[in-house]
Design a protein around this motif. Structure first.
Motif, mmCIF file in Angstrom:
data_model
loop_
_atom_site.group_PDB
_atom_site.id
_atom_site.type_symbol
_atom_site.label_atom_id
_atom_site.label_comp_id
_atom_site.label_asym_id
_atom_site.label_seq_id
_atom_site.Cartn_x
_atom_site.Cartn_y
_atom_site.Cartn_z
ATOM 1 N N SER A 169 31.486 45.689 -48.953
ATOM 2 C CA SER A 169 32.399 45.563 -50.083
ATOM 3 C C SER A 169 32.286 44.169 -50.685
ATOM 4 O O SER A 169 32.326 43.182 -49.959
ATOM 5 C CB SER A 169 33.833 45.819 -49.637
ATOM 6 O OG SER A 169 34.740 45.487 -50.675
ATOM 7 N N THR B 116 34.495 42.681 -52.316
ATOM 8 C CA THR B 116 35.815 42.042 -52.397
ATOM 9 C C THR B 116 36.529 41.953 -51.058
ATOM 10 O O THR B 116 37.604 41.367 -50.978
ATOM 11 C CB THR B 116 36.718 42.809 -53.374
ATOM 12 O OG1 THR B 116 36.854 44.160 -52.936
ATOM 13 C CG2 THR B 116 36.136 42.780 -54.780
ATOM 14 N N GLU B 117 35.978 42.536 -49.999
ATOM 15 C CA GLU B 117 36.646 42.530 -48.708
ATOM 16 C C GLU B 117 35.712 42.032 -47.618
ATOM 17 O O GLU B 117 34.539 42.370 -47.596
ATOM 18 C CB GLU B 117 37.135 43.935 -48.354
ATOM 19 C CG GLU B 117 38.160 44.504 -49.328
ATOM 20 C CD GLU B 117 38.590 45.899 -48.931
ATOM 21 O OE1 GLU B 117 38.150 46.367 -47.865
ATOM 22 O OE2 GLU B 117 39.338 46.525 -49.691
ATOM 23 N N ARG C 104 30.227 38.612 -49.497
ATOM 24 C CA ARG C 104 31.098 38.221 -48.395
ATOM 25 C C ARG C 104 30.457 38.424 -47.044
ATOM 26 O O ARG C 104 31.137 38.684 -46.040
ATOM 27 C CB ARG C 104 32.426 38.983 -48.475
ATOM 28 C CG ARG C 104 33.220 38.709 -49.734
ATOM 29 C CD ARG C 104 34.444 39.578 -49.821
ATOM 30 N NE ARG C 104 35.400 39.254 -48.766
ATOM 31 C CZ ARG C 104 36.440 38.445 -48.926
ATOM 32 N NH1 ARG C 104 36.646 37.860 -50.078
ATOM 33 N NH2 ARG C 104 37.273 38.226 -47.944
#
Length: 409
Positions: A337, A339-340, A401
Motif C-alpha cells: 500500500s 499509504t500504509e 513505504r
C-alpha cells in the motif's frame, strides 16, 4: 440496567493492558476485539471473580479514589461491559461483596502493567526457528537452502518463547523458515500456538507434501495455507527458486491442499516475473485459488538489486496491474500500500533462530537492527526502550513505504 443478571463475571476473554486502558478479545474463532478505557478495564478485571451490578458499599471509597466511580457511573460501566459481551452471567448465583482490598489490588496490577508510552504493545510476531529449505530462492532474505541451519535452539526453548509472547498479549504468531513443513518440530510449535487460541499461519513451497504432512495440516485445521508460486510458467518459477522440476510438484501441492483448506498463492514480484502475474492468477484459478499476494522483492539477503522493483515501477506498473487483475478475474489480490506501513517495528516484530529480536523479518541478517533477545531480555523493556524501533515508527520517506528503503540498505 434493570435487566442485568444478579451476578456477573468476565467472559471467556483475554485482556492486555495498553496506554489507553486495555484490549480484550475472545480466543475462539472468529475473534472479537473490544477496546476498553481505563476505568472499564479495571472493572472487567474486578469481574474475574464474580461481582454484583449493585454498587458495593464496602469498596465505595476505594472505587471513588482509584476508578473515579460513584453509584451511577459504576452501574453504567457494568451495563456497558455486559452489553459488549465482556461481562456475562456467572454460574454461581452468589457473590462476595467487592472489598476495598480487591479494588486496590486490581488497580495496582493495572497501573503496573500499563505501558507509559503511547505505543501499542505488539500484535504479531514472526518466529524463524530455522532456515533450512529444499529450495534456494534468489530473493531469500535469510540465505536459506538445503545446507542452511535446522533448529539452533532446543524445541523446549521455542515453547518457552511462545509462552512468553502469549503471556505478554501477542495475538498472532507466525512460524517461518526455511521450508516449514520439512521439520516435524514445526507441527509441535504450530499445535502449541493454535492450542493457546492465537492466530497462526503457514507458508510452504508445497513440494514436500506427503500423506503424513497433509494429514497433520488437516488435523491442525490450518486455514488458509500460503503457497509460494513465483512465476506463471515452469521455467520462470524454477529459475527464481533454483529448484528444477519443482513447478509440477507445487501445482499438485496446491490441489492437494485445496481439498481441505483455503490456499493463498504468494508471489514475490521482481522484474523477472512482473509480466507473468496474469498467468499466475490463471494457474491459481485452475487449482481453485481465489486469493493472491503479490508483494515486491526486498533488496536483502541473496536478492539481486538488478531485478528488484524500484518505487516508480511498483507505483505505476505493479499496483495498477494488481487492481486490473482483481477486477478482471474477480479475485482478491493483496499487495503493498502506498499509504500504509506494514507494521514491522510498530505493531509487530521478528525473532531469529537464536531468539534475537528484530523489527522486521527481512532484517534478521542485519545485526545492527537487533533489539535484544527474548530468552535473556525483558520484552517490555525491549519494546518500549530499544532505540532501533525509532527507525520504523516514524513517517517513511518513500511512496511505497517499504522499510528497507531507509533501514536495511
Amino acid at each position: 440496567m434493570t435487566s442485568l443478571p444478579p451476578v456477573l463475571r468476565m467472559a471467556d476473554m483475554r485482556l492486555r493492558h495498553e496506554h489507553f486502558g486495555a484490549l480484550a478479545w475472545t480466543t475462539t474463532q472468529p475473534r472479537r476485539f473490544v477496546e476498553l478505557p481505563s476505568t472499564a478495564a479495571m472493572v472487567a478485571l474486578l469481574a474475574r471473580e464474580p461481582l454484583t451490578p449493585q454498587f458495593p458499599p464496602q469498596a465505595q471509597t476505594a472505587l471513588a479514589d482509584r476508578f473515579g466511580l460513584d453509584q451511577s457511573r459504576w452501574t453504567t460501566v457494568v451495563g456497558e461491559l455486559h452489553s459488549a459481551g465482556v461481562l456475562t452471567p456467572a454460574d454461581d448465583a452468589s457473590s462476595e461483596p467487592v472489598t476495598a482490598a480487591r479494588v486496590h489490588a486490581v488497580a495496582d496490577e493495572a497501573e503496573a502493567a500499563r505501558p507509559r508510552a503511547s505505543v501499542l504493545k505488539p500484535f504479531w510476531v514472526h518466529l524463524q526457528p530455522f532456515t533450512v529449505c529444499n529450495q534456494k530462492c534468489l530473493h531469500c532474505y535469510c540465505s536459506g537452502g538445503p545446507k542452511a541451519d535446522p533448529f539452533l535452539l532446543p524445541l523446549n526453548r521455542w515453547h518457552e518463547i511462545i509462552r512468553r509472547l502469549d503471556d505478554y498479549g501477542v495475538l498472532d504468531i507466525y512460524v517461518t523458515g526455511g521450508e516449514s513443513l520439512l521439520l516435524p518440530e514445526f507441527f509441535d510449535l504450530a499445535a502449541d500456538i493454535i492450542g493457546r487460541g492465537l492466530g497462526f499461519g503457514v507458508s510452504t513451497n508445497a513440494t514436500v507434501l506427503n500423506a503424513g504432512r497433509l494429514e497433520r495440516l488437516r488435523e491442525l485445521g490450518l486455514s488458509p495455507v500460503q503457497v509460494s508460486l513465483d512465476g506463471g510458467q515452469a521455467a520462470t518459477h524454477e529459475m527464481i527458486r533454483n529448484a528444477p522440476g519443482s513447478w509440477h510438484r507445487t501445482i499438485a501441492g496446491i490441489r492437494a491442499l485445496g481439498e481441505f483448506t483455503e490456499v493463498v498463492i504468494n508471489t514475490v514480484v521482481n522484474h523477472i516475473n512482473l509480466r507473468e502475474l496474469e498467468q499466475v492468477v490463471q494457474v491459481g484459478l485452475g487449482g481453485g485459488v481465489r486469493r493472491f499476494k503479490f508483494f515486491p522483492q526486498k533488496p536483502v539477503g541473496r536478492s539481486n538489486p538488478a531485478v528488484t522493483l524500484d518505487d516508480t515501477t511498483i507505483l505505476t506498473v505493479l499496483l495498477p496491474e494488481c487492481q486490473r487483475l482483481a477486477e478482471a478475474y474477480d479475485v482478491e489480490i493483496e499487495t503493498i500500500s502506498p499509504t500504509e506501513g506494514c507494521g514491522s517495528g510498530s505493531i509487530g516484530f521478528a525473532v531469529d533462530q537464536r531468539g534475537d529480536v528484530y523489527p522486521c523479518i527481512f532484517g534478521v541478517e542485519n545485526r545492527s537492527l537487533r533489539a535484544g533477545n527474548l530468552l535473556t531480555d525483558d520484552l517490555e523493556t525491549m519494546w518500549f526502550g530499544a532505540a532501533v524501533w525509532e527507525q520504523f515508527r516514524g513517517e517513511p520517506s518513500t511512496p511505497c513505504r517499504r522499510c528497507e528503503a531507509s533501514c536495511l540498505r
